[in-house]
Structure formats: structure tokens, C-alpha cells
Enzyme design. Structure first.
Site, PDB file in Angstrom:
ATOM      1  N   GLU A  80       0.811  -1.153  -0.151  1.00  0.00           N
ATOM      2  CA  GLU A  80      -0.044  -0.041   0.103  1.00  0.00           C
ATOM      3  C   GLU A  80       0.753   1.362  -0.114  1.00  0.00           C
ATOM      4  OE1 GLU A  80      -3.882   1.612   2.510  1.00  0.00           O
ATOM      5  OE2 GLU A  80      -2.560   0.162   3.363  1.00  0.00           O
ATOM      6  N   LYS A 138      -9.259   2.951  -2.555  1.00  0.00           N
ATOM      7  CA  LYS A 138      -9.665   2.145  -1.419  1.00  0.00           C
ATOM      8  C   LYS A 138     -11.192   2.317  -0.975  1.00  0.00           C
ATOM      9  CE  LYS A 138      -7.664   0.850   3.006  1.00  0.00           C
ATOM     10  NZ  LYS A 138      -6.278   1.139   3.818  1.00  0.00           N
ATOM     11  N   CYS A 166      -5.765  -3.405   2.146  1.00  0.00           N
ATOM     12  CA  CYS A 166      -5.675  -3.579   3.645  1.00  0.00           C
ATOM     13  C   CYS A 166      -6.776  -3.607   4.237  1.00  0.00           C
ATOM     14  CB  CYS A 166      -4.796  -2.328   4.003  1.00  0.00           C
ATOM     15  SG  CYS A 166      -3.903  -2.493   5.544  1.00  0.00           S
ATOM     16  N   LEU A 202      22.511   3.579  31.227  1.00  0.00           N
ATOM     17  CA  LEU A 202      22.221   2.095  31.746  1.00  0.00           C
ATOM     18  C   LEU A 202      22.387   1.888  33.289  1.00  0.00           C
ATOM     19  CD1 LEU A 202      22.139  -0.932  30.366  1.00  0.00           C
ATOM     20  CD2 LEU A 202      24.262  -1.224  30.297  1.00  0.00           C
ATOM     21  N   SER A 203      21.325   1.786  33.787  1.00  0.00           N
ATOM     22  CA  SER A 203      21.256   1.772  35.036  1.00  0.00           C
ATOM     23  C   SER A 203      21.522   0.439  35.839  1.00  0.00           C
ATOM     24  CB  SER A 203      19.948   2.256  35.568  1.00  0.00           C
ATOM     25  OG  SER A 203      18.989   1.350  35.341  1.00  0.00           O
ATOM     26  N   GLY A 204      21.318  -0.730  35.022  1.00  0.00           N
ATOM     27  CA  GLY A 204      21.626  -1.966  35.704  1.00  0.00           C
ATOM     28  C   GLY A 204      20.369  -2.750  36.204  1.00  0.00           C
TER      29      GLY A 204
END
Length: 685
Positions: free
Chosen positions: A44, A111, A170, A346-348
């Protein structure tokens, strides 16, 4: 036997990039010719891309589509090409399929049912077709190529010399009575559906069952052609185009692939369709009463004299659809943004680990692609060249996914006096195992500097509750830590490439989950603020499942440690019991996920939600259920302003609370909900 072969072209298009899209379309046509297909169908709105949104309202967009079509026409000798693009007819915008053959336009098929739920807003741009066949006057430069002044526009069945073809776009497939069912009853043996169907957990299976059901009931070949990739927004189009015959999947494209173009084809024996139809007597009765569709004649024979290859039913099953879709989305986002990599605080904890492992999963998919020779599409060369351009090294040849991660992914642990040694270790270990370049920055000085700046204004130094302070003081001290992390992350994202002697910038990734966003359990403009949030529509339980799957797949010990740790923002002084998220939220993650599903998917307001939960949570009293429901909606209303400005999220779940696209609601509430809460109290007595 009457054997035909259709080329179903899965395309990774990019909204408003007409050069790129045209190149993919022409490549797909040439591949179809090599595979001896006489009908090529694309997804589409493939010429301009599906997610153009308000660009669809610009007449330039339609003009550029016609300009691209003028070049596509030159490649249509002896092959029917079914092309998706917007068209203006009598000053009305339509979402259309344009049928080409031998440098002529034979039909423009608009459509008739538009997608307007969830992430879709098609009626904002297009109008559904509701008329009979009319004549559309072509642009002058198209007339010179085709020799046609006007062409038919409307809904019709294509009639070749040997079969009939119905066209569906669709959303028409999802309606109670699909267009394909009516066309099949009126004689169409092949149904072609061109779609822009985005990924959502479980949707691939649901979609495939629709194709199997309609072809089993009616007897038909159903060719579903879908977009692939991120073409400019929150959505990932999953591909997974397929060809279904009489209830069986005979061929399919990859659902999660880095190929920009993929042509799926198989041999279809039309006689099998005819045999099935003759023997379904109830179908014959309905067909005899079916309203007649107009026919558009195509002077071409689609059946061929060739060796017939019998195809077996293919199961549609994906164990890692979340991981795969997120990885493909991140790759498209990275290569199309002009950035040189990603940056992540990255905090853990679970959330940032899920974002980090998604980047590794992306790198793993890239590594597999470039390590596998692809004679059909050359995707190994294309992806490697794109990767080399991103890392700014035309000799880069990675020997592992970690080498790719090391070039494009940067993580930072932003610790304070309230951070634990355990979270720092988990962060460091995960970075080491996935291969990211990892930094550690202590932000206590920044937080203290902010407090020093306001010292002349405030009457005394604010304190945490644990040190005798009030809730207002405690929240302010937590929030300054959280917001400082966002500032440092963006500073590093801008300076890291320069510091490494590279050009460009890094995309900042967010890691705020669905549950906490819905509850408002986050600091506005903290690390939930980013350029894109890969996990924003996933619940905490979803993320734990993701990490567990990746632990079993890659055996990274850091993931096991993270899954075993209690979720904590670590913004308060460390105590024996710790700073546990669920205790502060006053609701569990399981409860929040339940609220999210009932509120969004089942569309339940406070009172209906209470009535539903009274039975689902029968192990607690009605009054306890009532208190939980009121607590949730109170927090939701008070914190609603946070979600309005939250980072856009990759869409994965049907109960996402992404305000900017998927979940439109007011952001100013009477948080007491006086009428609704009174009704809940009355029902709980």
C-alpha cells in the site's frame, strides 16, 4: 492444469523519499521478471511511503508520485504491475492501486474502507470510494507516455485471457464482509491485497488466519503484500507477505528481515480453485445471487507452460517477534537518521537492560545478514555498506555482533551517593558482555550545584524523608538526580563522536516502560526523555520475558542478575529494605498491566473497570478492589501531563499508552473523579 505465478513484493519504503522508493519498486519488477512472474503486486502507498501523514494533503506529494510512475511505466512490458499511490480525482484525495501493463494504465482502484482505529488516521487524508466506475484525466506528461487521455477509476475485477483477479486494499480485509469475499463470489479466482499492516504482538497470526479462512470458505488464491520496516514513525511494518491457496499458506516472505526488497512467489494451479468451488453447493447458491462487478480487460495470459512445483502448508509461528521487530526498527531508525550510533543511560535495571539488549539483538541480526551470502537480493553487501557508512570506516568487517555494538553503541552509568554497588556492577557486566563502549559518571556534584544555586531562595536545605524531610523535599531531591541524568546523557550524545574523532551525533534511547508511564511513576524530563523509546509500549512483564528469552539465547549472566534484582530507581538514601518501585507506586506491575489492558483494549472506564475486576480479583474484597481502582485513576489523572510530553515509543502492544499517536485522551482531569468514584463506592457496598 492452469499454472500461474504471481510476484508478491515486500518493500521497505521510506516516507517522502521518492528516489529510494522508486529504486526499490523498479528492482522488484526486474526480480519478478527474472522469476518468470507475469503479475507484480506491491504494498500500500509504496511510491510515497505509508507514513507521509499530513504530507498526503500536499498536492506536491501526488505530483511526485505521478512523476515516479512515469518511470515505472517504462518497465511494464509483458508484466502487470500493481502499484500503490495516492491519487486526486475531482479535487478529492484517494488511496489507490494503479494497474499498469505495456506502458498503459488500465485501472485506478481506490480504497473503499479506510483504516481509522489505533494508529491509523486514513480519513484525515483520504476519502473512501463510494461510486461506480468513472473516468480520470491523466496528467499531461503521463498522457504522452501512455497515449491515453483518461483511464477508468473505481472498483472492478481484472479480466485476463485466462482468469479473473480481485483487488483488495488493507482495511477491506478486516471488515465484517470483506471485499474479497464478494469478488470471489462474482468469479475472481485470485485476490490481491496490498497492505500497510504494522507489527503488534500476535497480529501476524491473526492476519494469516483471516486469509486461510476466506480462501477455505470460498476457494481462492489470496496474495497478501505488506510493507516492511520503519518508514518514518513509531510503527514497524512486519512484512510477512504470503500466498494462500484454499486455506493453506504456500509461500511467505520473512517477517523480520533487513532486506529492502523481497519477492515471494509460488506456482498456483487455478484448476484447484475451480474444483473446490464447484463442490461447495452453498457457495454456488450465494455466487448466483452476487452483485456483478465491472470488468477491466487485460490482454495477457497469466497461465504458463512450466513444471509445476507443489508447495506444502507453511506454519506461521514466531518465538521472538518482539525482539526481532524491535531490532529491525532500530536498524531502520539508525540508518535513516544520519546518526552514528546510540547512547543509553544504563542503570543495571530491567528497563534499560531491555533497551540495551535490543541494540545487541539488532547487531546480531546485522551480523547474520552480512555473514550469509544472498545471491537473490545482495542484502549482505547492501547492509554491510550501510553499516560501514554509519561507523565511518569503509574497511570495517566485523567478526562478531559485539564488534558491531562496540562501534555504534555507547552506555553510561550515572551514579549518585544513592546508587548501589550491585546496580553499578550489573550495568558494567552487561555492557562488557554485549560489547558497548561504557562510561561511568558520578553526578553528585551536579545535583549539589543545583541545590547551591537555589540556596539564597529556599529557607533551609531540603532533606529526604529518611533524614526527616517532607514528601515535597524528598521528591525534589529525587527529581534533580533523575533530570541531571538526562542532561548528562544528551551532553555525551553530542560530544562522544567528536571525542572519538568521528562526525555526527548519537541517538539517545529511552527506557521507560508502559506500566510506569501509565501510572505516571517517572520524573518528567528524566531518562524517559530521549529521541526514541524502544520499550515504551511494553509492560514490565513483557520486558522480563524479553530478557529471559535473550538470557536463554545468548547466555549473558548479567541478564540473570538483572532479572533477580528488585526494581528500584535508587534515588533515595540506601536503607535495609531498599527503594523498591512497587512500594512507591502503591500498585504492583501485574495490577498495572491489567488496568492497561482493560482501559485501552476493552475500553472500560472507572466504573466498568471496577465491575470487571470485582470478578477477576475475587480473592480480595469488593472494597479492596474499589480502592485499587480509585488509586489507579487518581494517579493516572494527576500524572497525565507527563505522558503528553513523553518520548515517542516503538509500537508493540494493543494496550500502549503512547499519547501522541495511539491513546488520545485529555491531559487535564478532575483527579477526584467525584461522580465515577461515588458510583464505585455504591457498587462496593
Amino acid at each position: 492444469m492452469s499454472i500461474t505465478r504471481i510476484g508478491v513484493c515486500t518493500m521497505n519504503q521510506f516516507a517522502m523519499d521518492f528516489n529510494y522508493n522508486l529504486q526499490n519498486i523498479i528492482e522488484s519488477i526486474e526480480i519478478c521478471k527474472r522469476k518468470q512472474c507475469l503479475y507484480r503486486v506491491g504494498p500500500e502507498l509504496e511510491v510515497c511511503g505509508y507514513m507521509c501523514e499530513d504530507h498526503f494533503l500536499e498536492s506536491d506529494t501526488v505530483t511526485h508520485c505521478w512523476e515516479a510512475l512515469s518511470e515505472i511505466l517504462l518497465h511494464t512490458d509483458n508484466i502487470v504491475c500493481d502499484i500503490g499511490m495516492p491519487v486526486i480525482h475531482k479535487s478529492v484525495f484517494y488511496n489507490c492501486r494503479v494497474i499498469l501493463l505495456n506502458k498503459k494504465i488500465h485501472l485506478i482502484r481506490p480504497k473503499i474502507y479506510l483504516a481509522d482505529d489505533g494508529n491509523y488516521r486514513e480519513s484525515r487524508y483520504f476519502t473512501p470510494w463510494s461510486k461506480e466506475i468513472e473516468e480520470l484525466e491523466l496528467p499531461t506528461f503521463i498522457q504522452k507516455i501512455t497515449g491515453q487521455k483518461c483511464v477508468p477509476i473505481g472498483v472492478a475485477i481484472l479480466q485476463t485471457l485466462d482468469t479473473e483477479i480481485g483487488i483488495e486494499v488493507c482495511e477491506e480485509m478486516w471488515t465484517p464482509i470483506p471485499t474479497s469475499a464478494s469478488q470471489a463470489l462474482d468469479g475472481a479466482e485470485i485476490i490481491l491485497n496490498s497492505s500497510g499492516s504494522h507489527f503488534q504482538i500476535g497480529k501476524i497470526k491473526e492476519r494469516t488466519e483471516l486469509f486461510k479462512d476466506i480462501t477455505k470458505r470460498n476457494g481462492a488464491c489470496y496474495a497478501f503484500c505488506n510493507l516492511r520496516g520503519c518508514d518514518g514513525n513509531r510503527l514497524y511494518f512486519d512484512g510477512c507477505s504470503c500466498i494462500v491457496l484454499n486455506g493453506k499458506v504456500f509461500a511467505k516472505s520473512d517477517a523480520f528481515s533487513l532486506k529492502d526488497v523481497e519477492v515471494t512467489t509460488c506456482d498456483i494451479d487455478l484448476q484447484e480453485i475451480r474444483n473446490i468451488r464447484i463442490n461447495i453447493k452453498s457457495r454456488s447458491l450465494m455466487a448466483s445471487k452476487q452483485k456483478h462487478f465491472p470488468r477491466i480487460k487485460l490482454h495477457i495470459n497469466l497461465t504458463q507452460q512450466q513444471n509445476y512445483v507443489y508447495y506444502r502448508d507453511i506454519p506461521i509461528q514466531y518465538e521472538s517477534e518482539v525482539e526481532d521487530s524491535m531490532a529491525c526498527y532500530l536498524w531502520d531508525y539508525l540508518r535513516r537518521s544520519g546518526a552514528s550510533g546510540f547512547m543509553l543511560p544504563l542503570s543495571g535495571g530491567v528497563d534499560s537492560a531491555a533497551t540495551a539488549i535490543s541494540v545487541f539483538y539488532m547487531a546480531n541480526k546485522i551480523f547474520k545478514t552480512i555473514s550469509t551470502i544472498d545471491d537473490d537480493y545482495g542484502s549482505h553487501h547492501k547492509v554491510l555498506n550501510q553499516l560501514r557508512q554509519i561507523v565511518q570506516d569503509d574497511q570495517f568487517s566485523p567478526k562478531s555482533p559485539q564488534e558491531i555494538v562496540n562501534k555504534i553503541f555507547f552506555t553510561v552509568y550515572l551514579g549518585t551517593q544513592n546508587s548501589s554497588p550491585d546496580s553499578k556492577y550489573r550495568s558494567q557486566l552487561l555492557a562488557e558482555q554485549i560489547g558497548s563502549q561504557h562510561y561511568e559518571v558520578n553526578i553528585d556534584e551536579i545535583c549539589n550545584a543545583c541545590l547551591s544555586a537555589i540556596k539564597p531562595i529556599v529557607k533551609e536545605d531540603p532533606q529526604f524523608i529518611a533524614n526527616g524531610g517532607t514528601l515535597s523535599e524528598d521528591l525534589a531531591l529525587q527529581n534533580i538526580q533523575a533530570r541531571s541524568r538526562m542532561i548528562i546523557t544528551y551532553l555525551l550524545a553530542q560530544l562522544t563522536p567528536w571525542n572519538n574523532g568521528k562526525q555526527g551525533f548519537l541517538i539517545v534511547l529511552g527506557s521507560s516502560n508502559l506500566d510506569e508511564s501509565l501510572r505516571g511513576f517517572l520524573t518528567k524530563y528524566d531518562c524517559s526523555s530521549a529521541d526514541i523509546n524502544p520499550i515504551g509500549s511494553l509492560s514490565k512483564n513483557d520486558l522480563k520475558e524479553l530478557l529471559d528469552f535473550c538470557y536463554k539465547t545468548f547466555q549473558f549472566s548479567a541478564l540473570k542478575l538483572i532479572l533477580e534484582a528488585k526494581p528500584s530507581p535508587e534515588l533515595r538514601p540506601l536503607t535495609a529494605e531498599g527503594h523498591v518501585s512497587e512500594k512507591d507506586m502503591e500498585l504492583t506491575f501485574d495490577e498495572l498491566e491489567t488496568f492497561a489492558k482493560l482501559r485501552k483494549v476493552q475500553k472500560l472506564g472507572p466504573v466498568s473497570l471496577y465491575k470487571k475486576l470485582r470478578y477477576l480479583w475475587s480473592d480480595i474484597s469488593p472494597k479492596q478492589v474499589a480502592e485499587k481502582v480509585k488509586k489507579f485513576f487518581k494517579f493516572y489523572a494527576i500524572n497525565r501531563h507527563k505522558v503528553v510530553s513523553i518520548t515517542a515509543s516503538f509500537h508493540a502492544q494493543s494496550y500502549s499508552c503512547d499519547d501522541n499517536r495511539f491513546d488520545f485522551r485529555q491531559f487535564l482531569y478532575n483527579w477526584r473523579w467525584p461522580w465515577q468514584f461515588q458510583k464505585i463506592d455504591e457498587n462496593s457496598e
